[in-house]
Design an enzyme around this catalytic site. Structure first.
Site, PDB file in Angstrom:
ATOM      1  N   SER A 127       0.836  -1.198   0.000  1.00 11.60           N
ATOM      2  CA  SER A 127       0.000   0.000   0.000  1.00 11.60           C
ATOM      3  C   SER A 127       0.876   1.254   0.000  1.00 11.60           C
ATOM      4  O   SER A 127       1.791   1.386   0.823  1.00 11.60           O
ATOM      5  CB  SER A 127      -0.898  -0.027   1.232  1.00 11.60           C
ATOM      6  OG  SER A 127      -1.670   1.138   1.237  1.00 11.60           O
ATOM      7  N   GLY A 128       0.589   2.147  -0.919  1.00 15.33           N
ATOM      8  CA  GLY A 128       1.350   3.400  -0.989  1.00 15.33           C
ATOM      9  C   GLY A 128       2.593   3.295  -1.847  1.00 15.33           C
ATOM     10  O   GLY A 128       3.361   4.249  -1.964  1.00 15.33           O
TER      11      GLY A 128
ATOM     12  N   THR B 121      -1.523   2.614  -8.066  1.00 13.19           N
ATOM     13  CA  THR B 121      -2.599   3.345  -8.725  1.00 13.19           C
ATOM     14  C   THR B 121      -2.024   4.436  -9.622  1.00 13.19           C
ATOM     15  O   THR B 121      -2.471   4.633 -10.750  1.00 13.19           O
ATOM     16  CB  THR B 121      -3.535   3.947  -7.665  1.00 13.19           C
ATOM     17  OG1 THR B 121      -3.992   2.871  -6.863  1.00 13.19           O
ATOM     18  CG2 THR B 121      -4.703   4.651  -8.288  1.00 13.19           C
TER      19      THR B 121
ATOM     20  N   ASN C 203      -1.342   5.332   3.126  1.00 15.73           N
ATOM     21  CA  ASN C 203      -1.445   6.040   1.852  1.00 15.73           C
ATOM     22  C   ASN C 203      -2.638   6.987   1.908  1.00 15.73           C
ATOM     23  O   ASN C 203      -3.727   6.587   2.293  1.00 15.73           O
ATOM     24  CB  ASN C 203      -1.634   4.966   0.752  1.00 15.73           C
ATOM     25  CG  ASN C 203      -1.753   5.581  -0.630  1.00 15.73           C
ATOM     26  OD1 ASN C 203      -1.711   6.799  -0.797  1.00 15.73           O
ATOM     27  ND2 ASN C 203      -1.891   4.717  -1.623  1.00 15.73           N
TER      28      ASN C 203
ATOM     29  N   SER D 289      -5.438   5.616  -0.686  1.00 12.46           N
ATOM     30  CA  SER D 289      -5.284   4.159  -0.757  1.00 12.46           C
ATOM     31  C   SER D 289      -6.496   3.517  -1.419  1.00 12.46           C
ATOM     32  O   SER D 289      -7.645   3.858  -1.117  1.00 12.46           O
ATOM     33  CB  SER D 289      -5.110   3.611   0.655  1.00 12.46           C
ATOM     34  OG  SER D 289      -4.927   2.231   0.587  1.00 12.46           O
ATOM     35  N   SER D 290      -6.216   2.635  -2.363  1.00 13.71           N
ATOM     36  CA  SER D 290      -7.317   1.940  -3.037  1.00 13.71           C
ATOM     37  C   SER D 290      -7.904   0.947  -2.047  1.00 13.71           C
ATOM     38  O   SER D 290      -7.201   0.084  -1.547  1.00 13.71           O
ATOM     39  CB  SER D 290      -6.808   1.191  -4.262  1.00 13.71           C
ATOM     40  OG  SER D 290      -5.965   2.018  -5.008  1.00 13.71           O
TER      41      SER D 290
ATOM     42  N   GLY E 215      -2.739  -2.825  -2.076  1.00 10.00           N
ATOM     43  CA  GLY E 215      -1.450  -3.447  -1.796  1.00 10.00           C
ATOM     44  C   GLY E 215      -1.428  -4.106  -0.417  1.00 10.00           C
ATOM     45  O   GLY E 215      -2.282  -3.854   0.434  1.00 10.00           O
TER      46      GLY E 215
ATOM     47  N   GLU F 199      -0.839  -4.778   3.197  1.00 14.20           N
ATOM     48  CA  GLU F 199      -0.774  -3.760   4.249  1.00 14.20           C
ATOM     49  C   GLU F 199      -0.795  -4.388   5.652  1.00 14.20           C
ATOM     50  O   GLU F 199      -1.408  -5.431   5.867  1.00 14.20           O
ATOM     51  CB  GLU F 199      -1.905  -2.731   4.086  1.00 14.20           C
ATOM     52  CG  GLU F 199      -3.289  -3.276   4.162  1.00 14.20           C
ATOM     53  CD  GLU F 199      -4.356  -2.245   3.791  1.00 14.20           C
ATOM     54  OE1 GLU F 199      -4.019  -1.204   3.208  1.00 14.20           O
ATOM     55  OE2 GLU F 199      -5.520  -2.503   4.098  1.00 14.20           O
TER      56      GLU F 199
HETATM   57  N1  LIG Z   1       5.281   8.120  -9.910  1.00 13.36           N
HETATM   58  C1  LIG Z   1       4.923   8.876  -8.892  1.00 13.36           C
HETATM   59  N2  LIG Z   1       5.272  10.165  -8.889  1.00 13.36           N
HETATM   60  C2  LIG Z   1       4.936  10.965  -7.859  1.00 13.36           C
HETATM   61  N3  LIG Z   1       4.266  10.550  -6.784  1.00 13.36           N
HETATM   62  C3  LIG Z   1       3.889   9.278  -6.711  1.00 13.36           C
HETATM   63  C4  LIG Z   1       4.197   8.382  -7.782  1.00 13.36           C
HETATM   64  N4  LIG Z   1       3.704   7.178  -7.439  1.00 13.36           N
HETATM   65  C5  LIG Z   1       3.101   7.336  -6.239  1.00 13.36           C
HETATM   66  N5  LIG Z   1       3.218   8.585  -5.801  1.00 13.36           N
HETATM   67  C6  LIG Z   1       2.715   9.155  -4.553  1.00 13.36           C
HETATM   68  O1  LIG Z   1       2.420   8.088  -3.714  1.00 13.36           O
HETATM   69  C7  LIG Z   1       1.056   8.099  -3.337  1.00 13.36           C
HETATM   70  C8  LIG Z   1       0.554   6.667  -3.251  1.00 13.36           C
HETATM   71  O2  LIG Z   1       0.522   6.106  -4.494  1.00 13.36           O
HETATM   72  P1  LIG Z   1      -0.640   5.113  -4.929  1.00 13.36           P
HETATM   73  O3  LIG Z   1      -1.926   5.613  -4.489  1.00 13.36           O
HETATM   74  O4  LIG Z   1      -0.426   4.854  -6.352  1.00 13.36           O
HETATM   75  O5  LIG Z   1      -0.257   3.843  -4.100  1.00 13.36           O
HETATM   76  P2  LIG Z   1      -0.873   2.419  -4.213  1.00 13.36           P
HETATM   77  O6  LIG Z   1       0.256   1.501  -4.478  1.00 13.36           O
HETATM   78  O7  LIG Z   1      -1.956   2.417  -5.184  1.00 13.36           O
HETATM   79  O8  LIG Z   1      -1.408   2.150  -2.797  1.00 13.36           O
HETATM   80  P3  LIG Z   1      -2.694   1.364  -2.327  1.00 13.36           P
HETATM   81  O9  LIG Z   1      -2.337  -0.058  -2.363  1.00 13.36           O
HETATM   82  O10 LIG Z   1      -2.880   1.846  -0.964  1.00 13.36           O
HETATM   83  O11 LIG Z   1      -3.765   1.740  -3.221  1.00 13.36           O
HETATM   84  C9  LIG Z   1       0.354   8.902  -4.393  1.00 13.36           C
HETATM   85  O12 LIG Z   1      -0.779   9.508  -3.870  1.00 13.36           O
HETATM   86  C10 LIG Z   1       1.416   9.906  -4.756  1.00 13.36           C
HETATM   87  O13 LIG Z   1       1.412  10.963  -3.877  1.00 13.36           O
HETATM   88 MG   LIG Z   2      -3.914   2.189  -5.100  1.00 12.36          MG
END
Ligand SMILES: Nc1ncnc2c1ncn2[C@@H]1O[C@H](COP(=O)(O)OP(=O)(O)OP(=O)(O)O)[C@@H](O)[C@H]1O
Ligand SMILES: [Mg+2]
Length: 1059
Positions: free
Chosen positions: A116-117, A121, A166, A169-170, A422, A424
């Site tokens: 997660s994070g 996404t 996050n 977070s999805s 992800g 967590e």
């Molecule tokens: N390529 C990137 N460039 C800039 N910031 C990023 C990037 N990837 C992720 N982030 C930052 O990290 C945060 C978390 O990313 P994201 O929501 O994609 O995580 P996730 O893997 O989908 O988590 P979850 O499993 O909780 O959904 C985003 O809100 C953003 O602020």
């Molecule tokens: Mg996500």
């Protein structure tokens, strides 16, 4: 190898240039230790290079800051470029998947994993954006794309929330298929959603929030809307929003997000009414959360005149009383009777929360379905139409496609994007974390199966020499969770379903019983001393592939049952809110059967997902979280090391390094690349493996670059393949050009044949026309000739119909010819064309006319002197013509005024005859009367007399009155005899002279003296009277030589030349 040499150079050149910061592909690392791996990752991360490859797998480290690497320029840069030609980027992976899909016409998916994070996404959004920008587009397809892009903010608003891990977070799993047609146009999309973390609707841990949409509505909703929904602009006012005590977060702008969502709802075709219903539902959940129960003293829940309840009933369109009843009583059906059993307050709260969760959860599913409807591939027909109606070139391209790929253009391929919650670990982990982590466990299993395990098994199966790489297979954990009858889910279901007092704790006990000695399972009871300290009594701990997670068993049964009381469910089925009504009616069609538990549903949906993914080609993005505090620039080595480890990146690297980057079945490889070798193109008749061997030999593959398996060829380096692919691309164009040329030739030939046929047809028609004309002409000619001949034959007759034209022709013809052939001089009497019979008379008239005309012209052109001369000549003619032989020769000799000029006449003579006007003088030879001696003399003619002069002496004066006659011979001589009247014998008698200018002399004389009639042309001899009474004669004859002499008979003999 020769073929790849250049490409290799280019590629390697580019690689070294980019190698300045660490290594871009871990496969190229000198040593495959974890330390080297992390150091490279760190080196690159410190320079904001967040992407690194392990072969074709992309490792991405969350930078927690915006990097300027996602712009249009970057997208353009990566479009259609081979994977390893540019620095690692998520666009490179997206582009490569896309092009492989297009060229190989198969389905793909991109598995984005990480805790997660970690950035899953974000990564999926970047990919979607890349496709939206880089795929070919039409207006129609643009709307599909817009919908795909805009579905994100809506789904995130309803399905994402701030967690401790996050801020976005999805809280649901999402698998999205992007459908492409054979031209590469994105023509549709479809989303599958997985288990939404509904419990969040009613409960949030400290530091976490409910789903974004609640805050967006309260913060951003227009005043009117809030009033309609009975909401206050204050998150603190709502129980469901305040449990985490962080309703407002600096990193989230709910107001702006609200606008985005509202706008996105329009794009995805959710009309105003449904939008109202949707927000009604969101608001009703908030109101539900504020519904408080009172106790009636017997610990039964009471709900009296509650405004919140009224808002709920109002917004959900259900009867308030029934709702109140549903929230405070349970309806028990005992045989045919229905008994209402009152709830305790806890029960009522449970029922309320269950309703809130159910409404929200169902609405979320409804939303996903609506998005799917809106993204449905409606473009299909129009795309087909388009390809039919477009130009010949496009048809030709389709033809080429068919030729190369035996593919019809309406066929679709997909790229799936899997972005799921992800892994967590929280301080307290519940049923949701259990599901989420199980899901990640499954994905890890899939990853292992598709990469490590499958890869190694494949080498074995293909008889490729291979040093096995050890890796941790998490199947054991998956089995622990999901195994039928023995796994945790089965046990949980059993507990949920069994009669009696099943509780969370009995479930825990069942687990302890069944899996007491499982290496990945531990509870307080099962643990050793040290571990026990870290566990509560109600906890169980699983040793996941990604680490230990301790789950609190409380709530497992309820959450797994996810029960909604029947009466509430029925009530919702009558809702006036169309979304609610639809959701609840669809929810559970067979009301008699007990619904599947949440965990089982989830398990089977994951199973289906695995099947979906297994049927596609996989691409992997492994996201790593750089630090726990969401700070940019922080590289938490321990945290990353942990992720590298559990994500199996090292194993993957080792397998990659030892293995082969690419493999293909011989048939497939040969089919694709056979145009590159003359021996295999267009057909290889032998075994495919032999064909491939011949092909790669021809391409110059070195022995260590490839291996021949049982059914597949294995290629070690991507660069080898890329060089081959480049050659193929080039060759494909050449082939296409050849085909195009052939086809164009074929078309042109057809066109030419058509034109030729047309020309022949026209020619035939034209010839026909010409022939008919010719026939007419000939018929006409026959007629004319016939007429002509008839005319000719009857030319002598009077004008009749038969000869009239002929005669006219003859006339015209004669006149025309005559015009060209008229005599040019008056003297020309011979050239006058003889006329046809009909024109004899005319001709004669014309001839005369012409002569008169010529004469007139001639006469008009004559000068006065000439005229005088001619008049003289006329006189001459009248005297001599036809009489004297020498006359004709004289005609052409012009007369002169005088033969002796006055200067040549003696002055004395002139003095004597001064009074008489000298008209003419000529030298003569005078023959004496006695003896005929020749004497040269001058004869001068005056008005009255002719004088014979010898120098200064006038020898004789012949008055014209005495000149009784003049005789000349008929021959060519110049003898002239003047017959003079002579009565006195003393007077001189006739004068005999010879003059070279006889005609001139006598003409002048005859005119001056008017003696024309006295001149005689005599034949034979001329009698002369020498003196009165004495006669003689001049005889004339002809001879060889002119002579004048006195003949024996005493006559003067004149011999002249015969002409
Ligand atoms: N390529 C990137 N460039 C800039 N910031 C990023 C990037 N990837 C992720 N982030 C930052 O990290 C945060 C978390 O990313 P994201 O929501 O994609 O995580 P996730 O893997 O989908 O988590 P979850 O499993 O909780 O959904 C985003 O809100 C953003 O602020
Ligand atoms: Mg996500």
């Amino acid at each position: 190898m020769q073929l790849v040499a250049q490409g290799q150079l280019d590629m390697e050149g580019a690689l070294t240039a980019r190698d300045r910061v660490g290594i871009q592909d871990f496969v190229l690392l000198d040593e495959t230790t974890e330390t080297a791996f992390l150091s490279n990752l760190n080196k690159r991360f410190s320079k904001d290079l967040i992407y690194t490859y392990i072969g074709t797998l992309l490792v991405s480290v969350n930078p927690y800051k915006q990097l300027d690497i996602y712009n249009k320029k970057q997208m353009d840069l990566y479009m259609g470029v081979n994977f390893f030609e540019l620095p690692p980027h998520i666009y490179a992976l997206a582009d490569n998947a896309y092009h492989t899909m297009l060229t190989e016409f198969n389905n793909h998916f991109i598995l984005i994993s990480g805790e997660s994070g970690a950035g899953k996404t974000e990564a999926s959004k970047k990919i979607l954006q890349y496709y939206a920008v880089s795929c070919p587009s039409t207006t129609l397809l643009n709307t599909v794309r817009d919908k795909m892009l805009k579905s994100n903010p809506v789904l995130e608003a309803f399905g994402n929330a701030k967690t401790l891990k996050n801020d976005n977070s999805s809280r649901f799993g999402k698998y999205m298929d992007i459908q492409f047609d054979s031209q590469g146009d994105a023509v549709g999309g479809h989303i599958l959603n997985y288990l939404l973390e509904k419990s969040r609707v009613v409960h949030q841990n400290h530091g976490e929030r409910n789903f974004h949409i609640f805050y967006q509505l309260v913060e951003g909703g227009e005043d009117d809307l809030l009033r309609q929904l009975g909401l206050e602009r204050d998150c603190q006012h709502y129980n469901y929003l305040t449990q985490g005590e962080c309703a407002i977060v600096s990193s989230i702008n709910d107001k702006n997000d609200w606008k985005t969502v509202k706008n996105a709802l329009q794009v995805i075709d959710i009309d105003e009414i449904n939008t109202d219903y949707l927000f009604g539902i969101v608001a009703s959940v908030l109101h539900l959360g504020n519904v408080q129960f009172e106790s009636d003293g017997k610990n039964h829940a009471l709900l009296n005149n509650n405004t919140e309840l009224h808002w709920v009933s109002n917004l959900l369109g259900v009867d308030a009383h029934s709702l109140q009843e549903g929230l405070t009583y349970r309806k028990i059906e005992a045989q045919k009777d229905q008994v209402l059993s009152p709830f305790t307050i806890d029960h009522a709260i449970y029922a309320r929360d269950a309703l809130a969760k159910a409404i929200y959860g169902q609405t979320f599913t409804w939303l996903v379905n609506r998005i799917n409807e809106s993204m449905e591939n409606k473009a299909r027909r129009s795309v087909c139409n388009k390809s039919q109606s477009e130009s010949g070139e496009d048809d030709f391209i389709t033809l080429i496609c068919l030729f190369f790929f035996c593919q019809d253009s309406s066929r679709k391929t997909v790229i799936g994007l899997l972005d799921i919650y992800g892994f967590e670990v929280f301080y307290v982990n519940s049923f949701e974390q259990f599901c989420i982590n199980y899901c990640n466990e499954k994905l890890q299993q899939l990853f292992i199966q598709l990469t490590l395990k499958a890869e190694q098994e494949e080498y074995e199966a293909e008889d490729i020499e291979w040093e096995p790489v050890q890796f941790f297979n998490n199947k054991i954990i998956c089995d622990l969770v999901e195994e039928r009858h023995r796994g945790i889910i089965s046990l949980l279901d059993e507990e949920c379903l069994r009669p009696g007092d099943a509780t969370d704790l009995t479930f825990l006990e069942r687990m302890e019983e069944k899996m007491g000695n499982h290496p990945h399972f531990v509870t307080h009871k099962l643990a050793d001393k040290t571990t026990r300290k870290t566990l509560e009594r109600g906890d169980f701990r699983l040793l996941h592939y990604a680490g230990e997670v301790t789950y609190c068993v409380v709530g497992f049964l309820d959450k797994n049952n996810d029960l909604l009381y029947r009466n509430i469910k029925d009530l919702m089925c009558q809702s006036k809110n169309a979304i609610v009504r639809k959701c609840f009616t669809n929810m559970d069609p067979d009301s008699r059967r007990r619904p599947e538990t949440v965990a089982t549903q989830f398990k089977s949906s994951l199973l289906k997902l695995t099947e979906i993914l297994m049927a596609k080609e996989a691409w992997y993005i492994r996201c790593l979280k750089s630090n726990e505090s969401k700070q940019p620039g922080q590289f938490d080595e321990a945290l990353i090391r942990h992720q590298v480890k559990y994500l199996g990146l090292m194993e993957h690297l080792r397998v990659r390094r030892a293995g082969f980057a690419y493999r293909r079945k011989y048939e497939v490889f040969l089919k694709r690349y056979k145009p590159l070798c003359p021996a295999t193109w267009p057909h290889w008749r032998g075994m495919p493996a032999d064909g491939v061997e011949v092909l790669v030999q021809h391409l110059g593959y070195l022995p260590n670059e490839y291996k021949m398996g049982r059914t597949k060829i294995f290629i070690r380096h991507p660069r080898t393949l890329y060089a081959t692919e480049d050659a193929y691309e080039k060759c494909k164009h050449e082939l296409a050009t050849r085909l195009q040329a052939k086809y164009k030739g074929y078309k042109a030939k057809g066109e030419f044949r058509k034109q030729k046929e047309a020309a022949t047809k026209i020619e035939t028609c034209w010839r026909g026309v010409q022939a008919r004309k010719e026939r007419e002409r000939r018929a006409w000619a026959v007629k004319v000739i016939k007429k002509f001949i008839k005319g000719y034959m009857t030319r002598g007759q009077a004008k009749i119909t038969d000869n009239s034209e002929y005669l006219a022709f003859v006339r015209q013809n004669y006149l025309n010819r005559l015009k060209e052939n008229l005599p040019k001089t008056v003297l020309d009497k011979t050239t006058w064309m003889s006329p046809p019979a009909v024109l004899t008379e005319t001709s004669e008239i014309l001839r005369k006319l012409h002569y008169r005309l010529m004469v007139r012209k001639y006469v008009r052109g004559i000068a006065p002197q000439k005229k005088a001369q001619l008049q003289l000549k006329l006189v001459t003619s009248s005297i001599f013509k036809g009489k004297k032989e020498s006359y004709p020769q004289s005609v052409a000799q012009p007369f002169v005024d005088t033969r002796i000029s006055e200067q040549d006449i003696n002055v004395r003579v002139l003095q004597i005859i001064r009074n008489e006007h000298i008209k003419y003088s000529v030298p003569v030879i005078k023959y004496d009367r006695n003896g005929f001696k020749p004497r040269p003399r001058q004869v001068i003619l005056t008005q009255a007399a002719a004088y014979v002069v010898e120098e200064a002496k006038i020898k004789q004066r012949v008055l014209y009155t005495f000149l009784k006659g003049i005789s000349v011979s008929n021959l060519t001589d110049g003898m002239i005899v003047f017959h003079i009247t002579c009565e006195d014998p003393k007077e001189k008698g006739d004068l005999v002279m010879q003059c070279d200018h006889l005609f001139e002399f006598l003409t002048k004389l005859s005119v001056i003296a008017n003696k024309q009639n006295t001149i005689k042309v005599v034949q034979g001899s001329i009698k002369i009277e020498i003196q009165a009474g004495k006669e003689s004669a001049v005889d004339f004859s002809t001879g060889q030589e002119p002579m004048v002499y006195k003949a024996k008979n005493g006559h003067l003999m004149v011999v002249s030349l015969v002409l």
